[in-house]
Design an enzyme around this catalytic site. Structure first.
Site, short mmCIF file in Angstrom:
data_model
loop_
_atom_site.label_atom_id
_atom_site.label_comp_id
_atom_site.label_asym_id
_atom_site.label_seq_id
_atom_site.Cartn_x
_atom_site.Cartn_y
_atom_site.Cartn_z
N GLN A 25 -2.99 -7.96 3.18
CA GLN A 25 -1.69 -8.07 3.86
C GLN A 25 -1.81 -7.98 5.37
OE1 GLN A 25 0.15 -5.15 0.82
NE2 GLN A 25 1.86 -6.43 1.43
N ARG A 82 -3.51 5.37 4.93
CA ARG A 82 -3.94 4.76 3.67
C ARG A 82 -4.17 3.27 3.89
NH1 ARG A 82 -0.54 2.64 -1.28
NH2 ARG A 82 -2.32 1.90 -2.45
N HIS A 128 -6.66 -3.38 -3.99
CA HIS A 128 -5.24 -3.68 -3.79
C HIS A 128 -5.05 -5.20 -3.96
CE1 HIS A 128 -1.38 -2.04 -1.80
NE2 HIS A 128 -1.10 -3.28 -2.17
N ASN A 174 -4.37 0.02 -6.91
CA ASN A 174 -2.97 0.03 -6.53
C ASN A 174 -2.16 -0.73 -7.56
OD1 ASN A 174 -0.83 0.39 -4.34
ND2 ASN A 174 -0.68 -1.80 -4.77
N GLU A 175 -1.24 -0.04 -8.23
CA GLU A 175 -0.19 -0.66 -9.04
C GLU A 175 -0.65 -1.63 -10.11
OE1 GLU A 175 2.76 -2.27 -6.41
OE2 GLU A 175 3.31 -0.30 -5.67
N ASN A 314 3.76 5.30 -6.17
CA ASN A 314 4.42 4.34 -5.29
C ASN A 314 5.82 4.13 -5.84
OD1 ASN A 314 2.00 3.96 -4.00
ND2 ASN A 314 1.75 1.82 -4.57
N TYR A 316 10.06 2.77 -4.86
CA TYR A 316 10.94 2.14 -3.88
C TYR A 316 12.42 2.30 -4.16
CZ TYR A 316 6.95 0.07 -1.57
OH TYR A 316 5.78 -0.08 -0.87
N GLU A 380 3.18 5.35 -1.47
CA GLU A 380 3.99 4.27 -0.88
C GLU A 380 5.46 4.54 -1.12
OE1 GLU A 380 3.45 0.07 -1.86
OE2 GLU A 380 1.28 0.37 -1.74
N TRP A 430 5.50 2.91 3.44
CA TRP A 430 5.07 1.51 3.45
C TRP A 430 6.00 0.77 4.38
CZ3 TRP A 430 0.85 -0.93 1.70
CH2 TRP A 430 0.84 -2.32 1.86
N GLU A 437 3.90 -10.19 2.99
CA GLU A 437 4.56 -9.56 1.85
C GLU A 437 4.41 -10.46 0.61
OE1 GLU A 437 5.48 -6.68 1.00
OE2 GLU A 437 6.74 -7.16 -0.72
N TRP A 438 3.15 -10.73 0.25
CA TRP A 438 2.81 -11.44 -0.98
C TRP A 438 3.66 -12.70 -1.18
CZ3 TRP A 438 -1.73 -9.48 -1.72
CH2 TRP A 438 -1.97 -8.14 -1.50
C1 BGC Z 1 2.72 -2.95 -2.91
C2 BGC Z 1 2.65 -3.47 -1.50
C3 BGC Z 1 3.92 -4.25 -1.20
C4 BGC Z 1 5.10 -3.31 -1.31
C5 BGC Z 1 6.45 -3.94 -1.00
C6 BGC Z 1 4.07 -2.43 -3.31
O1 BGC Z 1 4.35 -2.87 -4.58
O2 BGC Z 1 1.69 -2.04 -3.14
O3 BGC Z 1 1.50 -4.23 -1.37
O4 BGC Z 1 3.88 -4.87 0.05
O5 BGC Z 1 5.17 -2.82 -2.61
O6 BGC Z 1 6.78 -4.94 -1.90
#
Ligand code: BGC
Length: 502
Positions: A25, A82, A128, A174-175, A314, A316, A380, A430, A437-438
């Site tokens: 990223q 990180r 990751h 990661n995830e 992680n 959100y 995160e 994060w 952003e993928w």
């Molecule tokens: C990921 C990050 C991503 C972030 C926001 C997480 O799922 O580890 O790589 O940028 O969320 O979408």
């Protein structure tokens, strides 16, 4: 409030806080110094795979600007950073019989040394999402358990050998949910497999994600075993995995919706956490998948159970859960942000899957602590302000919605520690920077630092200031050294200190 009571309401002085990033990223320079291709290189260049056509070729140019990034971390006063290592910089072709690339080792080694010299603790993710392309080409990557597990363990071993004298916090993965579901189920992340032939020429969304998840658990477990058997004693570090997972709240009091929220947790989190911490897949996963759920041999299970020394978290957002629907990737549960009375759970982010709801963060911390009983490292947590990318820079820097989000999660964090007694050891927001952003490309910004992609200049947003100040205020400070004086004045000073303490 006395000073003793006040200090109880603070995070302990060794609490690690800082910001997180990931190699693909931020780094760019995909051809530099012997790096091999990763599965994201060509995937992100294919038309239609990212929202804005953006790819990882330059990203935030951190392969060249890493010093500037570390200076930024220093200016923020963080305790820890990180970041992730790109497998294909270390072993360009990825495999256990393929050569190691010394330039790749050198790159991360210098970063680690520089962080340590500045008093910043490196917190390192080994994987990751950027699998070496050669391994996908050679044997199907994560679909091939027999090959990928030893290849990953070998790569991890190189990391422990070359960096483990200085790195004390390791995250294997990661995830894994995202690796499996988004890469091999929905087909929105590399390598983009899906049963939907309009999206992908290859893939079987009914079976592949569960096979991939199984391989990732095993790769994690065997890498962790190796670390604990061969490196931990001499190097004195810790190793774990980090799982994504949002809080799942029943939509209302209906029993089927209460049950649905648990099913959603079982698939989002329990799929990985239950085998790793409890030694079995969640029962519901078996009910839902039948013989599509791979089975661990007893020997494998013995390695998997207890393979993470802490809980890497992680998170959100929070989803309101309603029973029903046929989406296995959500446990056949429907998610919504709209409450029964029509109101929204919180402020909408730029991406559809994210709203701001601080109390869910505290509930999730409590759930994980009760269910798994492991110290939690929050690795995160963050927010993407709606339409930030179309705002003039000065306006984007006043990122009120992101500040509000972090106000909610930091106060939930403190309450979970101070009032609920949850053992939490770190918090990484994060992300340090806006970055690739993928599948969203560069349209969605998660950074606390704005990146002007025209010239790669970095500008701290209000949220960076908020977080740094919050942790300065809420982490206990190191005791100042006792005053060293001689004679009657020293005796008086000591008496005064004792009187104040009493
Ligand atoms: C990921 C990050 C991503 C972030 C926001 C997480 O799922 O580890 O790589 O940028 O969320 O979408």
């Amino acid at each position: 409030m006395s000073s003793v009571a006040l200090s109880k309401n603070k995070l302990p002085k060794d609490f690690l806080w800082g910001f997180a990033t990931a190699s693909f990223q931020i780094e760019g320079s995909l051809d530099a110094d012997g790096r091999g291709k990763s599965i994201w290189d060509d995937f992100s260049r294919q038309p239609g795979k990212t929202l804005d056509g953006g790819n990882g070729d330059v990203a935030t140019d951190s392969y060249n600007r890493w010093k500037e990034d570390i200076d930024l971390l220093v200016s923020y006063g963080v305790k820890s950073y990180r970041f992730s290592i790109a497998w294909s910089r270390i072993i360009p072709l990825g495999g256990r019989n393929d050569p190691v690339n010394e330039s790749g080792i050198q790159f991360y080694s210098t970063i680690i040394d520089t962080l340590l010299a500045k008093g910043i603790t490196p917190f390192v993710t080994i994987y990751h999402w950027d699998l070496p392309q050669a391994l996908d080409d050679r044997y199907g990557g994560w679909l091939n358990k027999e090959e990928i597990v030893p290849d990953f363990v070998n790569y991890a071993k190189v990391c422990f050998e070359r960096f483990g004298d200085r790195v004390k916090y390791w995250l294997t993965f990661n995830e894994p949910w995202c690796i499996s579901i988004l890469g091999y189920g929905r087909g929105v992340f590399a390598p983009g497999h899906s049963s939907d032939r309009n999206r992908s020429p290859v893939g079987d969304s009914a079976t592949e994600p569960w096979i991939v998840g199984h391989s990732v658990i095993l790769a994690h477990a065997y890498a962790s075993k190796l670390y604990r058997e061969q490196f931990k004693q001499a190097q004195g570090g810790q190793i774990g995995i980090t799982l994504n997972g949002d809080w799942m709240m029943p939509y209302d009091d209906a029993p089927e919706n209460i049950e649905a929220a648990q099913h959603a947790l079982d698939v989002a989190i329990g799929w990985f956490a239950d085998p790793i911490y409890l030694g079995h897949y969640p029962e519901y996963l078996g009910v839902m998948l039948g013989d599509r759920l791979p089975v661990f041999t007893p020997e494998e299970l013995a390695v998997v159970k207890g393979s993470s020394e802490f809980y890497g978290m992680n998170t959100y957002t929070t989803n309101l859960c309603k029973a029903g629907g046929d989406d296995e990737f959500q446990g056949k549960v429907q998610y919504t942000f709209t409450r029964p009375d029509g109101t929204q759970l919180g402020t909408q982010a730029h991406c559809a899957w994210l709203q701001d709801y601080g109390p869910g963060f505290r509930d999730l911390l409590n759930y994980l602590w009760k269910r798994y009983g492991k110290a939690i490292y929050v690795t995160e947590n963050g927010f993407a302000v709606k339409d930030e990318t179309s705002k003039p820079i000065e306006e984007a820097l006043s990122d009120h919605d992101r500040v509000h989000y972090f106000q909610g999660t930091t106060s939930a964090l403190l309450a979970a520690v101070a009032e609920d007694g949850v053992d939490i050891r770190s918090y990484f927001a994060w992300s340090l920077l806006d970055n690739f952003e993928w599948a969203d490309g560069y349209t969605t910004r998660f950074g606390v630092t704005y990146v002007d992609y025209d010239n790669q200049k970095r500008y701290p947003k209000d949220s960076a200031r908020f977080i740094c100040q919050w942790f300065k205020d809420n982490v206990e400070k190191d005791e100042p050294p006792a005053p060293r004086r001689k004679g009657p004045l020293a005796a008086l000073a000591a008496r005064l200190v004792n009187a104040v303490k009493a």
